[in-house]
Design an enzyme around this catalytic site. Structure first.
Site, PDB file in Angstrom:
ATOM      1  N   SER A 168       0.838  -1.195   0.000  1.00 20.77           N
ATOM      2  CA  SER A 168       0.000   0.000   0.000  1.00 20.77           C
ATOM      3  C   SER A 168       0.878   1.252   0.000  1.00 20.77           C
ATOM      4  O   SER A 168       1.708   1.429  -0.894  1.00 20.77           O
ATOM      5  CB  SER A 168      -0.955  -0.052   1.187  1.00 20.77           C
ATOM      6  OG  SER A 168      -1.981   0.909   1.045  1.00 20.77           O
ATOM      7  N   ASP A 219     -10.261  -4.240  -4.854  1.00 26.35           N
ATOM      8  CA  ASP A 219      -9.515  -3.096  -4.318  1.00 26.35           C
ATOM      9  C   ASP A 219      -9.727  -1.885  -5.221  1.00 26.35           C
ATOM     10  O   ASP A 219      -9.439  -1.946  -6.427  1.00 26.35           O
ATOM     11  CB  ASP A 219      -8.022  -3.450  -4.246  1.00 26.35           C
ATOM     12  CG  ASP A 219      -7.192  -2.407  -3.512  1.00 26.35           C
ATOM     13  OD1 ASP A 219      -7.718  -1.343  -3.162  1.00 26.35           O
ATOM     14  OD2 ASP A 219      -5.990  -2.671  -3.301  1.00 26.35           O
ATOM     15  N   HIS A 252      -7.832  -5.209  -0.223  1.00 28.97           N
ATOM     16  CA  HIS A 252      -6.667  -4.397   0.118  1.00 28.97           C
ATOM     17  C   HIS A 252      -6.196  -4.772   1.531  1.00 28.97           C
ATOM     18  O   HIS A 252      -6.993  -4.947   2.441  1.00 28.97           O
ATOM     19  CB  HIS A 252      -7.063  -2.911   0.087  1.00 28.97           C
ATOM     20  CG  HIS A 252      -5.911  -1.981   0.221  1.00 28.97           C
ATOM     21  ND1 HIS A 252      -5.192  -1.536  -0.870  1.00 28.97           N
ATOM     22  CD2 HIS A 252      -5.341  -1.405   1.308  1.00 28.97           C
ATOM     23  CE1 HIS A 252      -4.231  -0.734  -0.462  1.00 28.97           C
ATOM     24  NE2 HIS A 252      -4.296  -0.638   0.856  1.00 28.97           N
TER      25      HIS A 252
END
Length: 321
Positions: free
Chosen positions: A160, A260, A290
């Site tokens: 991320s 996501d 995610h």
């Protein structure tokens, strides 16, 4: 495939929680968040040697946690790893940091250096976290003898926001040092200040996800502006790598979550890498949302992702196929 049942079976725990920040601040909501994020039947992660250290940086020492295999071998591959958390949350103890580091350490026989970069809270903004990561990578590169690692097999990666920071750091190291890591390992990462719209195939999948787990345009705008300390127009290629010239970057492995909102950013970035002549491999973790590296390795999609990451780190000269 459908959302993996290990995740979907816990969606009910998120009902009534408006945001992670509010959930973390309220003890009763925090308990539900912890139950959702934690897998109660998770097997213990690998046991490896762990120690704390710090890299010198322009904003002060950058804490790092070093994971080393049990034997005394030298010349190991290494991975500098960065957790996620929207640039404003996360730490070295979260599963995405600690469990991932332990798994890659054991599977690849690698030294993993997990970086506790400064978070964008209390007035901290870009380039501070970026500077911390660049400093940590340079420290690993300069301490290969002490760490027992092969200078030619230093990989860099993150999940991320951590993947964004890893890519920006690799670009800066290319530009300033004439050096790039052996490989980039990027899990469910976003590279754009404004994320591209989802495809016609992806959009209906995202409708199945609870609002708390979505990254709608207003959410992404808030994250970006908090990171930059201002509007998206401030983002250079180090802050948002989709804005960068990508020629000469090292091979990159992109592992995306099937469900996501940020997946379109990674897919578009993979195209930019390929157009720049960069060796890139992109895979999708089926049924995953995610942040799936916070799940344990007993989940097949997680195990496969960790296996791909470990192979890239271990080989140090290309991407697993």
């Amino acid at each position: 495939m459908p959302v993996h049942p290990v995740v979907s079976s816990r969606f009910h725990l998120l009902e009534g929680i408006e945001s992670f920040e509010k959930g973390m601040a309220d003890p009763s909501l925090r308990a539900r968040l912890d139950e959702f994020m934690s897998i109660t039947d998770a097997p213990a992660p690998p046991t490896v040697a762990v120690r704390e250290d710090a890299a010198p940086g322009p904003h002060g020492p950058v804490p790092v946690r070093i994971y080393t295999p049990a034997d005394e071998a030298t010349g190991r591959p290494s991975l500098v790893w960065l957790h996620g958390g929207a640039f404003r949350m996360g730490d070295l103890d979260m599963p995405e940091a600690d469990w991932t580091a332990r798994q890659v350490c054991e599977r690849a026989g690698a030294v993993v250096v997990s970086v506790d970069y400064r978070l964008c809270v209390g007035g901290v903004t870009f380039p501070v976290p970026h500077d911390d990561v660049v400093a940590a990578v340079r420290w690993v590169r300069d301490c290969t003898d002490t760490l027992g690692v092969d200078a030619d097999r230093i990989s860099l990666g993150g999940a991320s926001a951590g993947g964004n920071l890893a890519t920006g750091a690799a670009l800066r190291l290319r530009d300033e040092d004439g050096w790039v890591p052996a490989a980039l390992l990027l899990a469910y990462t976003t590279f754009h200040a404004v994320v591209p719209a989802p495809s016609l195939r992806l959009a209906p999948l995202l409708a199945e996800i609870p609002r708390l787990l979505r990254f709608l345009p207003e959410d992404r705008r808030s994250i970006t502006e908090n990171y930059l300390g201002g509007p998206a127009s401030l983002a250079d290629g180090y802050a948002m790598p989709a804005n960068a010239v990508l020629d000469g970057l090292c091979p990159a492995l992109l592992i995306n979550s099937e469900y996501d909102d940020l997946r379109p950013s990674a897919e578009a970035f993979a195209g930019l890498l390929a157009a720049a002549g960069v060796d890139v491999r992109q895979v999708v973790a089926p049924g995953m949302l995610h942040g799936f590296l916070n799940l344990h390795a007993g989940v097949e999609a997680v195990d496969r992702a960790l296996g791909l990451m470990a192979a890239a780190v271990r080989d140090g000269n290309g991407l697993p196929r």
